[in-house]
Write a protein that holds these residues in place. Sequence first.
Motif, PDB file in Angstrom:
ATOM      1  N   ARG A  75       0.822  -1.222   0.000  1.00 15.65           N
ATOM      2  CA  ARG A  75       0.000   0.000   0.000  1.00 15.65           C
ATOM      3  C   ARG A  75       0.849   1.263   0.000  1.00 15.65           C
ATOM      4  O   ARG A  75       0.325   2.359  -0.188  1.00 15.65           O
ATOM      5  N   GLU A  76       2.155   1.146   0.195  1.00 18.85           N
ATOM      6  CA  GLU A  76       3.010   2.330   0.224  1.00 18.85           C
ATOM      7  C   GLU A  76       3.608   2.683  -1.139  1.00 18.85           C
ATOM      8  O   GLU A  76       4.331   3.673  -1.261  1.00 18.85           O
ATOM      9  N   PHE A  77       3.318   1.892  -2.158  1.00 15.85           N
ATOM     10  CA  PHE A  77       3.707   2.237  -3.522  1.00 15.85           C
ATOM     11  C   PHE A  77       2.581   3.026  -4.178  1.00 15.85           C
ATOM     12  O   PHE A  77       1.402   2.709  -3.980  1.00 15.85           O
ATOM     13  N   ASP A  78       2.923   4.023  -4.991  1.00 13.67           N
ATOM     14  CA  ASP A  78       1.886   4.687  -5.769  1.00 13.67           C
ATOM     15  C   ASP A  78       1.733   3.989  -7.127  1.00 13.67           C
ATOM     16  O   ASP A  78       2.517   3.092  -7.475  1.00 13.67           O
ATOM     17  N   ALA A  79       0.730   4.375  -7.882  1.00 17.21           N
ATOM     18  CA  ALA A  79       0.395   3.673  -9.122  1.00 17.21           C
ATOM     19  C   ALA A  79       1.520   3.753 -10.146  1.00 17.21           C
ATOM     20  O   ALA A  79       1.829   2.763 -10.830  1.00 17.21           O
ATOM     21  N   ASP A  80       2.149   4.905 -10.276  1.00 16.34           N
ATOM     22  CA  ASP A  80       3.223   5.039 -11.257  1.00 16.34           C
ATOM     23  C   ASP A  80       4.424   4.181 -10.881  1.00 16.34           C
ATOM     24  O   ASP A  80       5.084   3.594 -11.753  1.00 16.34           O
ATOM     25  N   GLU A 111      -7.576   0.115 -10.083  1.00 17.18           N
ATOM     26  CA  GLU A 111      -7.043   1.183 -10.933  1.00 17.18           C
ATOM     27  C   GLU A 111      -5.964   0.635 -11.869  1.00 17.18           C
ATOM     28  O   GLU A 111      -5.926   0.963 -13.066  1.00 17.18           O
ATOM     29  N   LEU A 112      -5.099  -0.208 -11.342  1.00 13.49           N
ATOM     30  CA  LEU A 112      -4.031  -0.776 -12.162  1.00 13.49           C
ATOM     31  C   LEU A 112      -4.578  -1.770 -13.168  1.00 13.49           C
ATOM     32  O   LEU A 112      -4.109  -1.835 -14.314  1.00 13.49           O
ATOM     33  N   ARG A 113      -5.567  -2.550 -12.770  1.00 11.64           N
ATOM     34  CA  ARG A 113      -6.172  -3.510 -13.701  1.00 11.64           C
ATOM     35  C   ARG A 113      -6.691  -2.784 -14.938  1.00 11.64           C
ATOM     36  O   ARG A 113      -6.446  -3.212 -16.081  1.00 11.64           O
ATOM     37  N   LEU A 114      -7.391  -1.707 -14.744  1.00  8.98           N
ATOM     38  CA  LEU A 114      -7.936  -0.943 -15.865  1.00  8.98           C
ATOM     39  C   LEU A 114      -6.827  -0.261 -16.659  1.00  8.98           C
ATOM     40  O   LEU A 114      -6.881  -0.188 -17.888  1.00  8.98           O
ATOM     41  N   ARG A 115      -5.822   0.211 -15.968  1.00  4.87           N
ATOM     42  CA  ARG A 115      -4.700   0.889 -16.627  1.00  4.87           C
ATOM     43  C   ARG A 115      -3.912  -0.076 -17.520  1.00  4.87           C
ATOM     44  O   ARG A 115      -3.441   0.303 -18.596  1.00  4.87           O
TER      45      ARG A 115
END
Length: 222
Positions: A75-80, A111-115
């Motif tokens: 949970r401490e990583f952001d999406a990018d 969010e990542l699945r869709l990305r």
Amino acid sequence: MPDTTLDEALADLAALEDPRMRAANEARGDDHGINLSRMRALAKRIKADQPLARELWATGETSARLLALLICRPREFDADELDRMLRETRVPKVNDWFVNYVAKKTPLAEELRLRWFDDADPTVAAAAWSLTTERVVKSPDGLDLDRLLDLIERDMKDAPGRLQWAMNETLAQIGIHDAALRPRAVRIGEELQVLADYPTPPGCTSPFAPIWIAEIVRRREG
């Protein structure tokens, strides 16, 4: 106990290196020589350490990255950051652990699945399909399962290996968890014959979707 430094962690990993294990792993595309049970024991001793995990990942070394995935806090990583990490996971075991231990555990999973779903990189698209399988099993509401089957029917047979495997998992789980779509899922598997000849050890379930679906449904309803 003081926090483990990067140099100490790397020294611990080096001490676990076994040439025979490396030879066995390299035959599967994993360039490290560490027994994974011993690596897990090292991670348990270090405990969760996000700064150290980032330092280990930055080395680019497979064993260091595997340890990073065991001690990080997803949970401490952001999406990018997660996107960049995924695109670097070419080694099979690093990719497998990243998807299962980080991508599936982060609050950003949807969010990542869709990305990632329509990404041109098959490794990235495969991660999206793995996250889709997770939703099929745990939270299918809102998923267009018919559309997923359309895509599988159209694309799975000619997909690269890692992507094909992930799509096949989605196909099987749709068949297992959605009784109404089960006949179609089985038919698609029978028509495409993906993994029909996959060598399956005694006592294990074949990854060929029609067999996989039938066996798990039998166990559930038996």
